[in-house]
Design a protein around this motif. Structure first.
Motif, PDB file in Angstrom:
ATOM      1  N   LYS A   1       0.839  -1.208   0.000  1.00 37.72           N
ATOM      2  CA  LYS A   1       0.000   0.000   0.000  1.00 37.72           C
ATOM      3  C   LYS A   1       0.873   1.257   0.000  1.00 37.72           C
ATOM      4  N   LEU A   2       1.861   1.257   0.886  1.00 38.15           N
ATOM      5  CA  LEU A   2       2.761   2.411   0.981  1.00 38.15           C
ATOM      6  C   LEU A   2       3.540   2.615  -0.315  1.00 38.15           C
ATOM      7  N   MET A   3       4.012   1.528  -0.909  1.00 35.35           N
ATOM      8  CA  MET A   3       4.762   1.642  -2.159  1.00 35.35           C
ATOM      9  C   MET A   3       3.901   2.243  -3.258  1.00 35.35           C
ATOM     10  N   ARG A   4       2.634   1.785  -3.384  1.00 38.73           N
ATOM     11  CA  ARG A   4       1.731   2.328  -4.412  1.00 38.73           C
ATOM     12  C   ARG A   4       1.458   3.803  -4.174  1.00 38.73           C
ATOM     13  N   LYS A   5       1.217   4.150  -2.910  1.00 37.94           N
ATOM     14  CA  LYS A   5       0.911   5.537  -2.550  1.00 37.94           C
ATOM     15  C   LYS A   5       2.076   6.460  -2.935  1.00 37.94           C
ATOM     16  N   TYR A   6       3.284   6.094  -2.550  1.00 41.80           N
ATOM     17  CA  TYR A   6       4.436   6.941  -2.827  1.00 41.80           C
ATOM     18  C   TYR A   6       4.837   6.910  -4.302  1.00 41.80           C
ATOM     19  N   LYS A   7       4.568   5.814  -4.973  1.00 39.52           N
ATOM     20  CA  LYS A   7       4.852   5.739  -6.406  1.00 39.52           C
ATOM     21  C   LYS A   7       3.963   6.723  -7.162  1.00 39.52           C
ATOM     22  N   ARG A   8       2.673   6.796  -6.786  1.00 37.97           N
ATOM     23  CA  ARG A   8       1.762   7.758  -7.424  1.00 37.97           C
ATOM     24  C   ARG A   8       2.237   9.183  -7.190  1.00 37.97           C
ATOM     25  N   LYS A   9       2.644   9.477  -5.958  1.00 45.04           N
ATOM     26  CA  LYS A   9       3.138  10.824  -5.647  1.00 45.04           C
ATOM     27  C   LYS A   9       4.414  11.128  -6.422  1.00 45.04           C
ATOM     28  N   TYR A  10       5.295  10.164  -6.522  1.00 49.48           N
ATOM     29  CA  TYR A  10       6.541  10.342  -7.263  1.00 49.48           C
ATOM     30  C   TYR A  10       6.260  10.627  -8.735  1.00 49.48           C
ATOM     31  N   ILE A  11       5.356   9.849  -9.333  1.00 46.28           N
ATOM     32  CA  ILE A  11       5.023  10.032 -10.755  1.00 46.28           C
ATOM     33  C   ILE A  11       4.384  11.397 -10.973  1.00 46.28           C
ATOM     34  N   ALA A  12       3.469  11.812 -10.093  1.00 47.16           N
ATOM     35  CA  ALA A  12       2.816  13.119 -10.223  1.00 47.16           C
ATOM     36  C   ALA A  12       3.845  14.245 -10.118  1.00 47.16           C
ATOM     37  N   CYS A  13       4.759  14.121  -9.181  1.00 47.54           N
ATOM     38  CA  CYS A  13       5.806  15.136  -9.005  1.00 47.54           C
ATOM     39  C   CYS A  13       6.715  15.196 -10.230  1.00 47.54           C
ATOM     40  N   LYS A  14       7.064  14.034 -10.740  1.00 52.17           N
ATOM     41  CA  LYS A  14       7.939  13.967 -11.916  1.00 52.17           C
ATOM     42  C   LYS A  14       7.275  14.640 -13.122  1.00 52.17           C
ATOM     43  N   ARG A  15       5.970  14.415 -13.304  1.00 51.27           N
ATOM     44  CA  ARG A  15       5.244  15.034 -14.420  1.00 51.27           C
ATOM     45  C   ARG A  15       5.217  16.549 -14.281  1.00 51.27           C
ATOM     46  N   ARG A  16       4.995  17.042 -13.061  1.00 53.97           N
ATOM     47  CA  ARG A  16       4.983  18.499 -12.848  1.00 53.97           C
ATOM     48  C   ARG A  16       6.345  19.096 -13.180  1.00 53.97           C
ATOM     49  N   CYS A  17       7.413  18.450 -12.769  1.00 51.02           N
ATOM     50  CA  CYS A  17       8.767  18.938 -13.045  1.00 51.02           C
ATOM     51  C   CYS A  17       9.050  18.935 -14.546  1.00 51.02           C
ATOM     52  N   GLN A  18       8.595  17.907 -15.250  1.00 52.04           N
ATOM     53  CA  GLN A  18       8.817  17.840 -16.691  1.00 52.04           C
ATOM     54  C   GLN A  18       8.060  18.947 -17.402  1.00 52.04           C
ATOM     55  N   ARG A  19       6.846  19.257 -16.957  1.00 56.70           N
ATOM     56  CA  ARG A  19       6.080  20.341 -17.576  1.00 56.70           C
ATOM     57  C   ARG A  19       6.790  21.674 -17.387  1.00 56.70           C
ATOM     58  N   LYS A  20       7.353  21.885 -16.216  1.00 58.02           N
ATOM     59  CA  LYS A  20       8.041  23.142 -15.942  1.00 58.02           C
ATOM     60  C   LYS A  20       9.288  23.292 -16.808  1.00 58.02           C
ATOM     61  N   ARG A  21      10.008  22.226 -17.041  1.00 58.10           N
ATOM     62  CA  ARG A  21      11.233  22.284 -17.830  1.00 58.10           C
ATOM     63  C   ARG A  21      10.976  22.568 -19.297  1.00 58.10           C
ATOM     64  N   LYS A  22       9.818  22.187 -19.810  1.00 59.36           N
ATOM     65  CA  LYS A  22       9.526  22.344 -21.224  1.00 59.36           C
ATOM     66  C   LYS A  22       9.213  23.783 -21.605  1.00 59.36           C
ATOM     67  N   LYS A  23       8.944  24.635 -20.632  1.00 56.21           N
ATOM     68  CA  LYS A  23       8.574  26.021 -20.903  1.00 56.21           C
ATOM     69  C   LYS A  23       9.802  26.807 -21.372  1.00 56.21           C
ATOM     70  N   ILE A  24       9.742  27.314 -22.593  1.00 56.43           N
ATOM     71  CA  ILE A  24      10.834  28.093 -23.157  1.00 56.43           C
ATOM     72  C   ILE A  24      10.411  29.555 -23.194  1.00 56.43           C
ATOM     73  N   LEU A  25      11.270  30.422 -22.702  1.00 59.52           N
ATOM     74  CA  LEU A  25      10.954  31.843 -22.683  1.00 59.52           C
ATOM     75  C   LEU A  25      11.046  32.440 -24.083  1.00 59.52           C
ATOM     76  N   LYS A  26      10.131  33.335 -24.388  1.00 60.90           N
ATOM     77  CA  LYS A  26      10.151  34.022 -25.676  1.00 60.90           C
ATOM     78  C   LYS A  26      11.013  35.265 -25.539  1.00 60.90           C
ATOM     79  N   THR A  27      11.759  35.559 -26.599  1.00 57.62           N
ATOM     80  CA  THR A  27      12.644  36.722 -26.570  1.00 57.62           C
ATOM     81  C   THR A  27      12.478  37.543 -27.840  1.00 57.62           C
ATOM     82  N   LYS A  28      12.915  38.781 -27.747  1.00 60.68           N
ATOM     83  CA  LYS A  28      12.988  39.657 -28.910  1.00 60.68           C
ATOM     84  C   LYS A  28      14.422  40.177 -28.947  1.00 60.68           C
ATOM     85  N   VAL A  29      15.084  40.005 -30.085  1.00 59.33           N
ATOM     86  CA  VAL A  29      16.490  40.405 -30.208  1.00 59.33           C
ATOM     87  C   VAL A  29      16.610  41.443 -31.309  1.00 59.33           C
TER      88      VAL A  29
END
Length: 122
Positions: free
Chosen positions: A12-40
């Motif tokens: 039970k504990l392993m499943r619970k923490y695995k779900r939390k780990y996967i959710a956290c990993k997805r949030r981190c991946q979404r944040k990394r994909k954001k590329i800032l727009k620039t004007k040069v």
């Protein structure tokens, strides 16, 4: 007393923490994909060998902007002399004005490029 837990509780504990780990990993991946727009934008000129101050009128027509914009409107400013990035302490930029404060002046015919980068919101 034993510190052991049942196999069922452990799973039970392993499943619970695995779900939390996967959710956290997805949030981190979404944040990394954001590329800032620039004007040069760029200001191009060529050194005449004895000039330390460059103005809008010294800009080369047909390459980038002929004007030196207000530096307060940009996030980063870079100066390249003969293709080499210069440290910020050897020059000063104001609206319509570039001042080279180093001891040496660029040689005659050397290209000077002022790069302006604005990081835009989201």
């Amino acid at each position: 007393m034993s510190n052991c837990i049942s196999k069922k509780t452990a799973l039970k504990l392993m499943r619970k923490y695995k779900r939390k780990y996967i959710a956290c990993k997805r949030r981190c991946q979404r944040k990394r994909k954001k590329i800032l727009k620039t004007k040069v934008s760029y200001y191009y000129t060529v050194s005449n060998g004895d000039k330390r101050i460059f103005t809008d009128s010294d800009g080369i027509k047909g390459y980038g902007s002929k004007r030196i914009p207000d530096p307060k409107m940009y996030s980063l400013i870079n100066l390249y002399i003969n293709g080499v990035l210069q440290p910020p302490n050897i020059y000063k930029v104001k609206r319509g004005l570039l001042i080279i404060r180093s001891g040496e002046l660029p040689q005659k015919g050397v290209p000077i490029i002022l790069q302006f980068i604005r990081i835009l919101q989201g």
